[in-house]
Design a protein around this motif. Structure first.
Motif, PDB file in Angstrom:
ATOM      1  N   ARG A  23       5.027  -3.563   0.218  1.00 25.69           N
ATOM      2  CA  ARG A  23       4.980  -4.763   1.071  1.00 25.69           C
ATOM      3  C   ARG A  23       3.576  -4.942   1.639  1.00 25.69           C
ATOM      4  NH1 ARG A  23       9.392  -3.186   3.728  1.00 25.69           N
ATOM      5  NH2 ARG A  23       8.214  -2.779   5.612  1.00 25.69           N
ATOM      6  N   ASN A  24       2.954  -3.830   2.017  1.00 26.88           N
ATOM      7  CA  ASN A  24       1.590  -3.889   2.549  1.00 26.88           C
ATOM      8  C   ASN A  24       0.602  -4.358   1.488  1.00 26.88           C
ATOM      9  OD1 ASN A  24       2.428  -3.054   5.069  1.00 26.88           O
ATOM     10  ND2 ASN A  24       1.981  -0.900   4.681  1.00 26.88           N
ATOM     11  N   GLN A  25       0.812  -3.967   0.242  1.00 24.19           N
ATOM     12  CA  GLN A  25      -0.054  -4.433  -0.846  1.00 24.19           C
ATOM     13  C   GLN A  25       0.102  -5.939  -1.045  1.00 24.19           C
ATOM     14  OE1 GLN A  25       1.230  -1.293  -3.772  1.00 24.19           O
ATOM     15  NE2 GLN A  25      -0.905  -1.529  -4.371  1.00 24.19           N
ATOM     16  N   VAL A  26       1.335  -6.423  -0.971  1.00 28.83           N
ATOM     17  CA  VAL A  26       1.575  -7.865  -1.101  1.00 28.83           C
ATOM     18  C   VAL A  26       0.896  -8.595   0.047  1.00 28.83           C
ATOM     19  CG1 VAL A  26       3.335  -9.680  -1.064  1.00 28.83           C
ATOM     20  CG2 VAL A  26       3.737  -7.596  -2.371  1.00 28.83           C
ATOM     21  N   PHE A  29      -2.708  -8.097 -15.079  1.00 33.98           N
ATOM     22  CA  PHE A  29      -2.864  -7.405 -13.802  1.00 33.98           C
ATOM     23  C   PHE A  29      -2.223  -6.025 -13.888  1.00 33.98           C
ATOM     24  CE2 PHE A  29      -3.483 -11.795 -12.855  1.00 33.98           C
ATOM     25  CZ  PHE A  29      -4.474 -11.791 -11.892  1.00 33.98           C
ATOM     26  N   THR A  30      -2.916  -5.042 -13.341  1.00 31.00           N
ATOM     27  CA  THR A  30      -2.413  -3.673 -13.392  1.00 31.00           C
ATOM     28  C   THR A  30      -1.646  -3.339 -12.119  1.00 31.00           C
ATOM     29  OG1 THR A  30      -4.483  -2.815 -12.484  1.00 31.00           O
ATOM     30  CG2 THR A  30      -4.288  -2.899 -14.880  1.00 31.00           C
ATOM     31  N   GLY A  31      -0.718  -2.436 -12.254  1.00 31.87           N
ATOM     32  CA  GLY A  31       0.097  -2.015 -11.116  1.00 31.87           C
ATOM     33  C   GLY A  31       1.301  -2.912 -10.955  1.00 31.87           C
ATOM     34  N   ASP A  32       2.419  -2.299 -10.621  1.00 32.93           N
ATOM     35  CA  ASP A  32       3.676  -3.053 -10.495  1.00 32.93           C
ATOM     36  C   ASP A  32       3.595  -4.167  -9.460  1.00 32.93           C
ATOM     37  OD1 ASP A  32       4.728  -1.328 -12.346  1.00 32.93           O
ATOM     38  OD2 ASP A  32       5.768  -0.088 -10.876  1.00 32.93           O
ATOM     39  N   VAL A  33       2.985  -3.875  -8.327  1.00 30.29           N
ATOM     40  CA  VAL A  33       2.947  -4.860  -7.243  1.00 30.29           C
ATOM     41  C   VAL A  33       2.082  -6.051  -7.624  1.00 30.29           C
ATOM     42  CG1 VAL A  33       2.261  -5.276  -4.856  1.00 30.29           C
ATOM     43  CG2 VAL A  33       3.420  -3.155  -5.459  1.00 30.29           C
ATOM     44  N   TYR A  34       0.864  -5.791  -8.102  1.00 34.80           N
ATOM     45  CA  TYR A  34      -0.022  -6.895  -8.446  1.00 34.80           C
ATOM     46  C   TYR A  34       0.521  -7.704  -9.611  1.00 34.80           C
ATOM     47  CZ  TYR A  34      -3.295  -4.796  -5.213  1.00 34.80           C
ATOM     48  OH  TYR A  34      -3.877  -4.289  -4.081  1.00 34.80           O
ATOM     49  N   ARG A  82      -7.055  -8.522  -6.576  1.00 37.05           N
ATOM     50  CA  ARG A  82      -6.507  -9.017  -5.335  1.00 37.05           C
ATOM     51  C   ARG A  82      -7.152 -10.341  -4.936  1.00 37.05           C
ATOM     52  NH1 ARG A  82      -6.574  -4.772  -0.525  1.00 37.05           N
ATOM     53  NH2 ARG A  82      -8.307  -5.962   0.255  1.00 37.05           N
ATOM     54  N   LEU A  83      -8.469 -10.416  -5.087  1.00 35.42           N
ATOM     55  CA  LEU A  83      -9.168 -11.651  -4.728  1.00 35.42           C
ATOM     56  C   LEU A  83      -8.742 -12.817  -5.609  1.00 35.42           C
ATOM     57  CD1 LEU A  83     -12.764 -10.314  -4.081  1.00 35.42           C
ATOM     58  CD2 LEU A  83     -11.173 -11.202  -2.387  1.00 35.42           C
ATOM     59  N   LEU A  84      -8.588 -12.558  -6.891  1.00 29.95           N
ATOM     60  CA  LEU A  84      -8.183 -13.622  -7.807  1.00 29.95           C
ATOM     61  C   LEU A  84      -6.772 -14.114  -7.488  1.00 29.95           C
ATOM     62  CD1 LEU A  84      -8.819 -15.427 -10.171  1.00 29.95           C
ATOM     63  CD2 LEU A  84      -8.096 -13.587 -11.690  1.00 29.95           C
ATOM     64  N   LEU A  85      -5.884 -13.209  -7.176  1.00 27.79           N
ATOM     65  CA  LEU A  85      -4.519 -13.607  -6.801  1.00 27.79           C
ATOM     66  C   LEU A  85      -4.540 -14.450  -5.531  1.00 27.79           C
ATOM     67  CD1 LEU A  85      -2.610 -10.313  -7.596  1.00 27.79           C
ATOM     68  CD2 LEU A  85      -2.511 -12.462  -8.865  1.00 27.79           C
TER      69      LEU A  85
END
Length: 75
Positions: A64-67, A26-31, A1-4
C-alpha cells in the motif's frame, strides 16, 4: 514510479507512450499492478482511481505504501 505518476496525473501522455510501453514493462508486482490499472483506465477513457488500487492491497501495508508513493511523487 515517476512515469506511472506522470501517466496518472497527465493522461494525455498516455497517447504518446502506449505503443512503446505497457504494464508488462514494469517490474515488481506492485508497480505492474499500478501500471495495469492506469493503462486499463486510460485506454477506456476513464480517470485513474487511486482508491481502487489501495483496495487491492488492504492486507499488505508495505505494498500500500508503494502504491501511495507512486501517487505522491513530485514531478
Amino acid at each position: 514510479r515517476l512515469l506511472l505518476n506522470l501517466l496518472a496525473t497527465e493522461p494525455d501522455s498516455y497517447r504518446r507512450i502506449r505503443e512503446y510501453l505497457g504494464p508488462e514493462d514494469f517490474t515488481g508486482d506492485v508497480y505492474r499492478a499500478v501500471a495495469d490499472h492506469i493503462f486499463r483506465a486510460l485506454s477506456e477513457g476513464e480517470p485513474v482511481n487511486p482508491a481502487g488500487l489501495f483496495n487491492q492491497f488492504l492486507e499488505e501495508e508495505d505494498k500500500r505504501n508503494q502504491v501511495a508513493a507512486v501517487f505522491n511523487t513530485a514531478l
